[in-house]
Write a protein that holds these residues in place. Structure first.
Motif: not given
Length: 120
Positions: A52-54, A1-17
């Motif tokens: 436990e996953l959290r 069985m597949r079980v999915s859990v969503d989590f979040g966080f805030s962060a910055s980054h720099e890319v040079s696209a």
């Protein structure tokens, strides 16, 4: 069985696209989807222990990346969603032996999915 859990966080980054709207310093409210492939336990009525996953996510990811600058934290010059997916996989695969897939989203309509495929 597949079980999915969503989590979040805030962060910055720099890319040079070149010429892209995400060029330079900016931030995201990242979403991370952790998917496990585990047998259903009829005695418990569960395939995964969500608590436990959290706890694993909180200690292995959130405590390190939340409200941080990913270029410095992850040690990457270009911390794209794709590279973040690879980083998360490496960080979580030993802690979560049933890990089947990592999903990473920088925006609600765009996701990167990684399931441990070999990389060049």
């Amino acid at each position: 069985m597949r079980v999915s859990v969503d989590f979040g966080f805030s962060a910055s980054h720099e890319v040079s696209a070149p010429g892209g709207p995400c060029r330079g310093l900016h931030g995201h409210e990242y979403r991370v989807r952790i998917t496990l492939d585990r047998p259903f336990d009829p005695g418990r009525g569960l395939a995964a222990d969500y608590r436990e996953l959290r706890e694993v996510f909180q200690s292995a990811v959130f405590a390190i990346l939340d409200h941080r600058h990913l270029n410095e934290t992850m040690g990457l010059a270009e911390p794209t969603a794709e590279r973040l997916g690879l980083w998360l996989w490496e960080r979580l695969r030993e802690r979560l032996p049933a890990l089947a897939e990592i999903g990473v989203s920088e925006t609600p309509e765009r996701w990167v999915h990684y399931a441990g495929e070999s990389q060049p």
